[in-house]
Scaffold this active site. Structure first.
Site, mmCIF file in Angstrom:
data_model
loop_
_atom_site.group_PDB
_atom_site.id
_atom_site.type_symbol
_atom_site.label_atom_id
_atom_site.label_comp_id
_atom_site.label_asym_id
_atom_site.label_seq_id
_atom_site.Cartn_x
_atom_site.Cartn_y
_atom_site.Cartn_z
ATOM 1 N N LYS A 74 1.061 -1.094 -0.348
ATOM 2 C CA LYS A 74 -0.006 0.327 -0.406
ATOM 3 C C LYS A 74 0.910 1.374 0.054
ATOM 4 C CE LYS A 74 -3.705 1.657 2.952
ATOM 5 N NZ LYS A 74 -4.604 1.913 3.825
ATOM 6 N N SER A 149 -9.704 1.357 3.345
ATOM 7 C CA SER A 149 -9.196 2.522 2.596
ATOM 8 C C SER A 149 -8.071 1.523 2.136
ATOM 9 C CB SER A 149 -8.121 3.386 3.298
ATOM 10 O OG SER A 149 -7.139 3.149 4.223
ATOM 11 N N SER A 173 -9.355 -1.177 7.088
ATOM 12 C CA SER A 173 -9.432 -1.037 5.719
ATOM 13 C C SER A 173 -8.284 -2.235 5.442
ATOM 14 C CB SER A 173 -8.113 0.713 6.092
ATOM 15 O OG SER A 173 -8.723 1.420 5.978
#
Ligand code: GLN
Length: 474
Positions: A74, A149, A173
């Site tokens: 990420k 997210s 997330s």
């Protein structure tokens, strides 16, 4: 498409592939569906270089236990000499000066990092629509969000662009996008994995964790990344279990707790609710004990989460001031305008909303009414959860109330968006480990997951049980 590390290892052993050809394969997959906007950057050069190194190690019998595992990270996890932006304009052009401990440990076991994935700006969001670099499309139905997210990381695994990926989970997330994209997402116990090198959102909630196709691969990745770390004093010294080994010989009968109010299913999709109830029955039929417990606190969780995390975020994001990192406004003429203009231009709407909310709940007149009160609620939740875990091994809930929603559907309605997190924020508020495993397909064609949560540092129990049901249910 490879759907487990065992498949990759078998292919390497029979020499039908090399690490270099695996990297090429994944790069091709990324190119084939570039329009999904999953990767912000592919690390071609360093991935190929690492792959060559690992191929040589395999030939000489010195390769680590992740040799051949191609992993995406990420865009809020630092990897030395590679860009990291938190999907924010304010970090545009910034390059990591060091690697996060999680990445260092993966590389030490010969994983290959293929690139950085799109996410909601500074990990704030549930749909990946808050990225400064555009939204991510769900690879299963492209008019749907992948969740957030860590939307890019979840979508990358589902689209076969890497075997596994890393995300971060502050309120769901990892688990929510895993549910929306149909893979396994694990949030370890708070402090199980060092946060060194993770761009901070809310420091007392944040955890790094893996997305994988199988629970076995999640266990292996956790085992490699977990453990104490001199660079993060909050990282726990609790001994790291041999998670991937423990999965093999578990035949324990467990007690599974289910919160009473949930069974009424208000606001929940009918099929998700029916699957949840069906899962409870399957567990019972298998000889496990299911106990319902009173837990009238779900209504308080999302507000408590948003008071505490925004407070922490307002402090953590103060460092992005136009002077130290990345973006600086061209119009800035002095120190005040540097701060003001750089932050106004560099941060997106959602991040600004949260900084303002966080500053407000910490302000002199309101601190006791909001921040201090929320801390008390957090303490009560922890105490009541300890009582539940005195009677139950695991807690079962759906991961999300619905399947992936349409792109743009909730963007103008922060409250509906925040309610996405109703089941997932619980684990972050109390610090417990939690996992989302895929349990099937909705009649609308989209996958969804169920969430299991364990007491602190009981990942072994959590993973063993999840591994069994993942195989059984899909
Ligand atoms: N959706 C939640 C939020 O917007 C969770 C984010 C996260 O876990 N990073 O805060």
């Amino acid at each position: 498409m490879y759907t487990s590390f065992n498949q990759v290892k078998a292919a390497l052993v029979e020499q039908s592939v090399t690490c270099v050809s695996l990297v090429d394969h994944y790069i091709q997959k990324i190119k084939d569906r570039e329009h999904l906007n999953i990767f912000l950057e592919v690390f071609d050069d360093s991935a190929v270089a690492k792959a060559k190194e690992v191929d040589a190690k395999i030939a000489s019998g010195t390769a680590g236990k992740l040799a051949g595992m191609v992993i995406a990270i990420k865009d809020n996890i630092c990897y030395k000499d590679h860009k990291v932006s938190g999907s924010s304009k304010i970090l545009g052009g910034f390059e990591s000066l060091f690697s996060s401990t999680a990445v260092e440990r993966l590389l030490a076991e010969d994983a290959i990092i293929i690139g950085r994935t799109n996410c909601d700006e500074f990990a704030m969001g549930s749909s990946n629509e808050n990225s400064a670099y555009g939204k991510v499309l769900n690879p299963i139905q492209e008019d749907k969000v992948p969740g957030g997210s860590s939307g890019g990381s979840a979508a990358a695994v589902t689209a076969g662009m890497c075997l596994a990926s890393l995300g971060s989970d502050t309120g769901g997330s990892i688990r929510q996008p895993a549910s929306f994209c149909g893979n396994v997402g694990l949030k370890p116990t708070y402090a199980r994995i060092s946060r060194w090198g993770l761009l901070a959102y809310a420091s007392s909630f944040d955890q790094i964790g893996p997305f994988t196709h199988t629970v076995e691969d999640a266990a292996l990745l956790l085992e490699v990344m977990a453990g104490s770390d001199g660079k993060d004093n909050t990282a726990s010294n609790v001994l790291v279990d041999h998670y991937s080994k423990l999965l093999e010989d578990s035949n324990e009968t467990l007690t599974i707790g289910v919160p009473k109010d949930l069974l009424t299913g208000e606001g929940m999709d009918d099929e998700v609710l029916a699957t949840y109830k069906g899962f409870i029955n399957t567990i019972k039929e298998d000889g496990h004990k299911v106990v319902e417990f009173d837990f009238p606190f779900f209504d308080y969780m999302v507000p408590t989460y948003y008071v505490l995390t925004t407070a922490e975020a307002s402090a953590n994001l103060a460092r992005y001031d136009g002077a130290h990192f990345g973006y600086r406004s061209e119009q800035a003429t002095d120190i005040d305008s540097t701060y003001e203009l750089s932050r106004s231009e560099g941060f997106g709407m959602e991040v600004k909303r949260r900084i303002m909310l966080g500053t407000f709940v910490l302000s002199a007149g309101y601190m006791d009414a909001y921040y201090a009160k929320a801390q008390k609620v957090r303490r009560i939740l922890k105490t009541r959860t300890e009582e539940v875990f005195a009677k139950a091994d695991l807690i079962l809930t759906p991961t999300t109330p619905t399947t992936a929603f349409g792109i743009g559907e909730n963007i103008d309605d922060p409250i509906t968006m925040y309610l996405q997190d109703i089941f997932t924020v619980y684990a972050n508020l109390v610090g417990s480990p939690a996992i989302s495993i895929p349990v099937g397909k909705h009649s609308n064609g989209l996958p969804f997951g169920m969430q299991l949560m364990a007491n602190d540092f009981e990942e072994s129990k959590l993973l063993a049980f999840s591994a069994k049901y993942q195989k059984k249910l899909v």
